[in-house]
Scaffold this motif. Structure first.
Motif, short mmCIF file in Angstrom:
data_model
loop_
_atom_site.label_atom_id
_atom_site.label_comp_id
_atom_site.label_asym_id
_atom_site.label_seq_id
_atom_site.Cartn_x
_atom_site.Cartn_y
_atom_site.Cartn_z
N ARG A 98 0.83 -1.20 0.00
CA ARG A 98 0.00 0.00 0.00
C ARG A 98 0.86 1.25 0.00
O ARG A 98 1.99 1.24 0.49
CB ARG A 98 -0.92 0.02 1.22
N GLN A 128 -8.52 8.52 -0.25
CA GLN A 128 -9.28 7.28 -0.10
C GLN A 128 -9.84 6.84 -1.46
O GLN A 128 -10.38 7.64 -2.22
CB GLN A 128 -10.44 7.50 0.88
N GLU A 166 -12.42 5.38 -3.99
CA GLU A 166 -13.87 5.34 -4.04
C GLU A 166 -14.34 4.23 -4.97
O GLU A 166 -13.57 3.70 -5.78
CB GLU A 166 -14.41 6.70 -4.51
N ARG A 204 -4.70 7.85 -8.78
CA ARG A 204 -6.05 7.27 -8.79
C ARG A 204 -6.67 7.49 -10.15
O ARG A 204 -6.56 8.56 -10.74
CB ARG A 204 -6.93 7.92 -7.71
N ASN A 224 0.73 5.00 1.43
CA ASN A 224 0.01 5.85 2.37
C ASN A 224 0.20 7.34 2.09
O ASN A 224 -0.65 8.15 2.43
CB ASN A 224 0.46 5.53 3.80
#
Length: 374
Positions: A3, A29, A31, A108, A5
């Motif tokens: 991951r 975060q 979605e 993202r 962070n």
């Protein structure tokens, strides 16, 4: 899957492109309907500096990856990334994609129009931007993908599609009646990619213009009929219809071209700079002869996709690109040497050198970010 962070991004100051900074923030975060990719490796060429230089021009390169600060921008690059988090059932963690990324450790994306080939990013801020830059290719189904040649693909694929489409555009228009091409910045990979294709597939004389320091390299390429330093421009024969391929965007050089070739100049094709006619006119004194016309590869891609059909276009491009990559990756060929850099800080130094014009035409720069996670 590791991951991330903290999102780390390299940003360039808009009014001083050689100056950059690292920006850090918590990783947003994920979605529903989104994926997170870890950016692994990408190329940096003068083409990417062009993206920054004309970030507010029609393509709006600054808008693809907003920096969140009006004085700063993120340089877009082409490369490879791996999915590390997915809220899209059709995309699995570990999948690898090729596409348009910021210089950052992660990104993202919101996959839309998902197919076996890949997807378009549907993030709201990208919906109005040029779609050619929004598509992400799934490596597992890409016939042009080769794991051992990723560095060459990252370097050459975004450049060669312009080279190949430019050559096709010129052939499609019968070179606007020209019998010779004069090519500025002839040592650039996009320029000699075009010249190499035309040398093999068209019957037209190609004359290179380059800096005196790159003259030996350009002569050794073998795809130009002649090579001249910029101060030798006036020695080029001006007694036949001539087309100017402008990879430099140099207004003073353009004026000399128009003056020297005069009525024999049949077309002035500006390549690689997202300047509109209005921008050219504003920065350029009145010119005799043909007005500079900007070549935009996605327009020719759309035309040929309609002419040939998507499957045939992809097949032809894959074959052409594969041949060019095979040529440059051949150990016996010294047109290009891959130079690998590690870490986002290395990208900072590289961009500073490119903006300052410190370029070895034989070097193809790759930055690897693997391990830049926390």
């Amino acid at each position: 899957m590791t991951r991330i962070n903290t999102l780390t991004r390299l940003q360039s100051r808009k009014n001083a492109l050689g100056e950059s900074r690292l920006a850090h923030e918590p990783m947003p975060q994920l979605e529903e309907g989104e994926i997170t990719v870890r950016i692994d490796r990408f190329s940096i060429t003068t083409n990417n500096v062009t993206y920054l230089t004309f970030g507010e021009a029609p393509i709006h390169y600054w808008s693809f990856f907003p920096a969140g600060d009006p004085d700063w921008a993120q340089m877009p690059v082409w490369g490879f990334a791996e999915v590390i988090d997915s809220a899209v059932p059709e995309i699995s963690c570990g999948e690898r994609f090729y596409g348009f990324f910021p210089i950052a450790n992660a990104l993202r994306l919101r996959p839309e129009r998902l197919t076996e080939r890949g997807f378009f990013d549907g993030m709201p801020h990208r919906l109005a931007l040029t779609s050619a830059y929004n598509f992400y290719t799934r490596c597992s189904t890409d016939p042009a993908y080769s794991p051992e040649l990723e560095d060459y693909q990252a370097l050459l694929r975004p450049l060669f599609v312009t080279s190949w489409m430019l050559a096709d555009y010129l052939e499609d228009n019968r070179f606007f009646g020209a019998r010779q091409l004069v090519v500025s910045s002839a040592s650039s990979k996009t320029a000699y990619g075009t010249a190499a294709w035309l040398d093999e597939h068209a019957d037209i004389r190609q004359v290179a213009l380059t800096s005196s320091g790159n003259l030996e390299f350009v002569n050794a390429l073998g795809c130009y009929s002649q090579a001249h330093a910029y101060d030798q421009l006036e020695s080029i024969a001006n007694d036949q219809p001539t087309l100017y391929l402008d990879f430099s965007g140099d207004a003073a050089l353009r004026t000399r071209i128009h003056q020297h070739f005069d009525h024999e100049l049949v077309h002035d094709c500006l390549v690689g700079f997202t300047q509109t006619s209005e921008m050219i006119a504003r920065n350029q004194p009145a010119l005799a002869g043909p007005a500079p016309r900007f070549f935009f590869a996605p327009e020719q891609i759309r035309k040929r996709t309609a002419d040939w059909g998507p499957a045939s276009f992809n097949e032809r491009f894959s074959a052409a690109q594969g041949g060019f990559i095979a040529r440059l990756s051949d150990p016996k060929n010294d047109w290009m040497t891959v130079v690998e850099h590690t870490g986002i800080e290395a990208a900072q130094a590289l961009i500073s050198d490119l903006v300052a014009g410190k370029m070895d035409p034989r070097a193809g720069h790759i930055v690897r970010l693997a391990g830049n996670v926390d």
